[in-house]
Design an enzyme around this catalytic site. Structure first.
Site, PDB file in Angstrom:
ATOM      1  N   TRP A   1      59.506  34.884  52.060  1.00  0.00           N
ATOM      2  CA  TRP A   1      59.619  36.401  52.073  1.00  0.00           C
ATOM      3  C   TRP A   1      60.577  37.143  53.347  1.00  0.00           C
ATOM      4  O   TRP A   1      60.174  38.040  53.571  1.00  0.00           O
ATOM      5  CB  TRP A   1      58.278  36.911  52.481  1.00  0.00           C
ATOM      6  CG  TRP A   1      57.153  36.320  51.662  1.00  0.00           C
ATOM      7  CD1 TRP A   1      56.823  36.476  50.287  1.00  0.00           C
ATOM      8  CD2 TRP A   1      56.478  35.178  52.078  1.00  0.00           C
ATOM      9  NE1 TRP A   1      55.736  35.522  49.819  1.00  0.00           N
ATOM     10  CE2 TRP A   1      55.403  34.912  50.891  1.00  0.00           C
ATOM     11  CE3 TRP A   1      56.025  34.612  53.148  1.00  0.00           C
ATOM     12  CZ2 TRP A   1      54.313  33.821  50.887  1.00  0.00           C
ATOM     13  CZ3 TRP A   1      54.891  33.533  52.953  1.00  0.00           C
ATOM     14  CH2 TRP A   1      54.187  32.920  52.079  1.00  0.00           C
ATOM     15  N   HIS A   2      61.517  36.567  53.425  1.00  0.00           N
ATOM     16  CA  HIS A   2      62.579  37.230  54.493  1.00  0.00           C
ATOM     17  C   HIS A   2      64.065  37.445  53.486  1.00  0.00           C
ATOM     18  O   HIS A   2      64.823  37.175  54.307  1.00  0.00           O
ATOM     19  CB  HIS A   2      63.072  35.861  55.409  1.00  0.00           C
ATOM     20  CG  HIS A   2      61.812  35.444  56.286  1.00  0.00           C
ATOM     21  ND1 HIS A   2      61.852  34.337  57.182  1.00  0.00           N
ATOM     22  CD2 HIS A   2      60.567  36.292  56.461  1.00  0.00           C
ATOM     23  CE1 HIS A   2      60.713  34.414  57.894  1.00  0.00           C
ATOM     24  NE2 HIS A   2      59.763  35.338  57.319  1.00  0.00           N
ATOM     25  N   TYR A   3      63.737  37.853  52.518  1.00  0.00           N
ATOM     26  CA  TYR A   3      64.858  38.322  51.793  1.00  0.00           C
ATOM     27  C   TYR A   3      65.634  39.677  52.426  1.00  0.00           C
ATOM     28  O   TYR A   3      64.844  40.481  53.145  1.00  0.00           O
ATOM     29  CB  TYR A   3      64.642  38.572  50.245  1.00  0.00           C
ATOM     30  CG  TYR A   3      63.509  39.423  49.821  1.00  0.00           C
ATOM     31  CD1 TYR A   3      63.594  40.801  49.875  1.00  0.00           C
ATOM     32  CD2 TYR A   3      62.158  38.959  49.847  1.00  0.00           C
ATOM     33  CE1 TYR A   3      62.674  41.621  49.816  1.00  0.00           C
ATOM     34  CE2 TYR A   3      61.037  39.703  49.751  1.00  0.00           C
ATOM     35  CZ  TYR A   3      61.293  40.943  49.614  1.00  0.00           C
ATOM     36  OH  TYR A   3      59.895  41.903  49.278  1.00  0.00           O
ATOM     37  N   HIS A   4      66.876  39.690  52.367  1.00  0.00           N
ATOM     38  CA  HIS A   4      67.444  40.794  52.911  1.00  0.00           C
ATOM     39  C   HIS A   4      68.729  40.943  52.135  1.00  0.00           C
ATOM     40  O   HIS A   4      69.313  40.249  51.148  1.00  0.00           O
ATOM     41  CB  HIS A   4      67.836  40.391  54.294  1.00  0.00           C
ATOM     42  CG  HIS A   4      68.625  39.151  54.518  1.00  0.00           C
ATOM     43  ND1 HIS A   4      67.819  38.018  54.484  1.00  0.00           N
ATOM     44  CD2 HIS A   4      69.875  38.750  54.657  1.00  0.00           C
ATOM     45  CE1 HIS A   4      68.947  37.024  54.508  1.00  0.00           C
ATOM     46  NE2 HIS A   4      70.036  37.155  54.743  1.00  0.00           N
TER      47      HIS A   4
ATOM     48  N   LYS B   1      63.040  26.205  56.556  1.00  0.00           N
ATOM     49  CA  LYS B   1      63.477  27.310  56.088  1.00  0.00           C
ATOM     50  C   LYS B   1      64.944  27.141  56.476  1.00  0.00           C
ATOM     51  O   LYS B   1      65.409  26.854  57.796  1.00  0.00           O
ATOM     52  CB  LYS B   1      63.001  28.629  56.723  1.00  0.00           C
ATOM     53  CG  LYS B   1      63.815  29.986  56.787  1.00  0.00           C
ATOM     54  CD  LYS B   1      63.294  31.032  57.501  1.00  0.00           C
ATOM     55  CE  LYS B   1      64.243  32.008  57.498  1.00  0.00           C
ATOM     56  NZ  LYS B   1      63.830  33.132  58.576  1.00  0.00           N
TER      57      LYS B   1
END
Length: 563
Positions: free
Chosen positions: A502-505, A408
């Site tokens: 799934w770590h969008y911000h 990542k």
């Protein structure tokens, strides 16, 4: 719980100043009440269900001190904290995680992400305009109820770059408050042990053992799954709440924020707006108004997609864009929905010659090249033939162990944006992340994939080759390029295999949409407290920081009202 020691610095400072004596009395009284409430609820166990109801049971109008939109990773700890002294309403668009074995066990992780529908499933699927499938939580506990459970605190750069003047003492106490309830030390599986050893062979050192801190090298992190594989979510933090002052409404879709003028218009500007409540709809389609008491606030904790979406639907966003949708403009805010990031994920999956236990992320390699390396193992069904034509009996199912190594990008420089897909809040907004638009992200991916290649060449990985040492890996899906030194081929691999972790911000970023106290700039009585405010990703996995954030902001708000 707020310990005596965690309050001493504040109380002693106030007590030494005669002019602050009345405030000191009020402050110490408040925190005593919160501590007593916490002790009582801890003795009663995880019994937050007594103040959780279906939205259909709520009156058409009621009044609260704080209305929190989103009972997710940040919203639940925020609500529990504020309920120590104020009347709090949590509006959650999803249902309960309890009783759903796929949600509440580690083995159901993939099934939860795959078994989705338009309006009711705990995971709501969406695909970005980049063509990458993704998901968001739609359940009490939010994405903490559908993620892989890895728990690790934020890195130091997050605090330096986030635009917030953090009280690091309160940050640490807030983390500890979360960890007492939902964090466990995992029992390391065979695959995770081999992965750990291969990281160290590949030079991702030192070995830091088990730690919740962000430490360069290789470490075992915490987990929100307990020793029996049962999930613990942000909803568990509601057991800290004062049950007399909190109510949670399920299946409550907030359609818009209600505003009123809080200051008269001047010759140079229009009147300033203030949030006074929200309008939400229950599963029967009936509308409800949740309104604020004096000095109350609406707080959006609906996530990196939900919070900017609701602001736009409420008329807070770029004026020309809102006008194109026919949405009355409450406040021109050009950056709502902008500066959205997602951390690209790339990797490979192998079918090992030996069976593996199911394991989600437990070990992480924190490299010095802008990558985090993680691994998982799953047992998946391989159906043959996939679609039997001439027979009605079930096809034969063979279960395969699959081991995955992924990298990542720690801090993606590429930015995207969000826009409305419908005026129906239940419909996903349209999202584009622009993966690898910035060349630095592509270069970081190439380095991360090369590191995966180094792991595969380690002696620790020999046991997963068919034929042992000198044998071959059996790859499920795309394999790494043969020539790892060919940067062009490696870059093409990154582009072709990019996925999400799934770590969008972003979307309501500090300094652009909200200030350092998470207040929406230009509007009174409205805050955003969730990952949409982040301009950088907090360490390896964001859920620890989001749960801390809810507690942290709640404590700051209580202090702000007392002083």
């Amino acid at each position: 719980m707020i310990s005596r020691g965690s309050c001493l610095n504040v109380v002693e400072t106030m007590a030494r100043s005669p002019c602050l004596y009345p405030q000191w009395i009020a402050f110490s009284t408040i925190f005593t009440l919160i501590s007593l409430t916490t002790s009582q609820t801890q003795q009663q166990g995880h019994n937050y269900l007594r103040f959780v109801f279906n939205a259909t049971e709520f009156p058409s109008e009621d009044y609260y001190d704080y209305i929190i939109v989103g009972g997710g990773t940040a919203g639940c700890p925020l609500a529990a904290t504020l309920s120590g002294y104020y009347r709090v309403l949590v509006l959650e668009r999803g249902g309960l995680p309890n009783g759903n074995p796929n949600v509440m066990t580690d083995e159901g992780f993939l099934t939860t992400l795959m078994e989705v529908d338009a309006f009711d499933s705990p995971a709501q699927a969406f695909t970005s305009e980049d063509g990458v499938p993704n998901a968001r939580g739609r359940v009490l506990g939010g994405s903490s109820a559908i993620n892989a459970g890895f728990y690790s605190r934020a890195d130091n750069d997050f605090y330096k770059k986030s635009g917030v003047d953090w009280d690091l003492g309160l940050v640490n106490r807030s983390f500890e408050w979360v960890e007492r309830k939902v964090v466990f030390r995992p029992a390391i599986s065979v695959w995770q042990s081999v992965f750990r050893d291969s990281l160290l062979e590949a030079g991702v050192d030192p070995y830091n053992g088990f730690s919740l801190e962000h430490l360069s090298g290789t470490k075992i992190g915490g987990s929100t799954f307990d020793a029996d594989g049962n999930r613990h979510t942000a909803a568990d933090l509601l057991t800290y709440a004062n049950p007399e002052k909190i109510t949670v409404a399920l299946h409550a879709s907030v359609e818009r924020i209600v505003f009123a003028s809080s200051s008269p218009p001047s010759s140079n500007s229009s009147s300033k707006q203030s949030a006074i409540g929200v309008v939400y709809r229950d599963r029967l389609g009936l509308y409800h108004h949740a309104m604020l008491r004096p000095r109350g606030e609406v707080i959006l904790s609906a996530g990196a997609l939900g919070s900017p979406q609701l602001l736009l639907l409420s008329g807070v966003g770029p004026r020309p864009y809102l006008s194109s949708w026919g949405i009355p403009v409450s406040h021109h805010h050009p950056h709502v929905g902008q500066f959205l990031h997602d951390n690209p994920r790339n990797g490979i999956s192998i079918v090992p010659p030996i069976p593996l236990d199911h394991s989600l992320i437990q070990v992480v390699g924190i490299t010095g090249s802008g990558n985090y390396i993680e691994a998982a193992s799953n047992i998946i069904p391989f159906v043959s033939p996939p679609r039997p034509i001439f027979i009605r009996t079930p096809s034969t199912v063979v279960y395969l162990s699959v081991a995955t190594i992924m990298e990542k990008i720690a801090q993606p420089a590429s930015t995207g944006s969000l826009r409305l897909g419908s005026t129906d809040v239940r419909i996903n907004p349209i999202v584009r992340f622009n993966y690898f638009a910035n060349q630095a992200d592509l270069e970081a991916c190439v380095e991360g994939v090369r590191r995966i290649g180094e792991l595969l060449r380690s002696r620790s990985m020999e046991v997963f080759r068919f034929g042992g040492e000198g044998g071959e890996f059996r790859i499920l899906g795309p394999s790494l390029p043969n020539n790892l030194s060919d940067s062009f081929t490696m870059a093409e691999f990154c582009r072709r295999t990019v996925s999400t972790i799934w770590h969008y911000h972003g979307g309501c970023v500090v300094g652009r949409v909200v200030d350092g106290d998470f207040r929406v700039m230009g509007i009174d009585s409205l805050r955003v407290v969730d990952g949409s405010t982040f301009n950088v990703s907090p360490g390896t996995n964001p859920q620890a920081t989001l749960m801390m954030l809810g507690r942290y902001v709640g404590m700051k708000m209580i202090k702000g009202r007392i002083l």
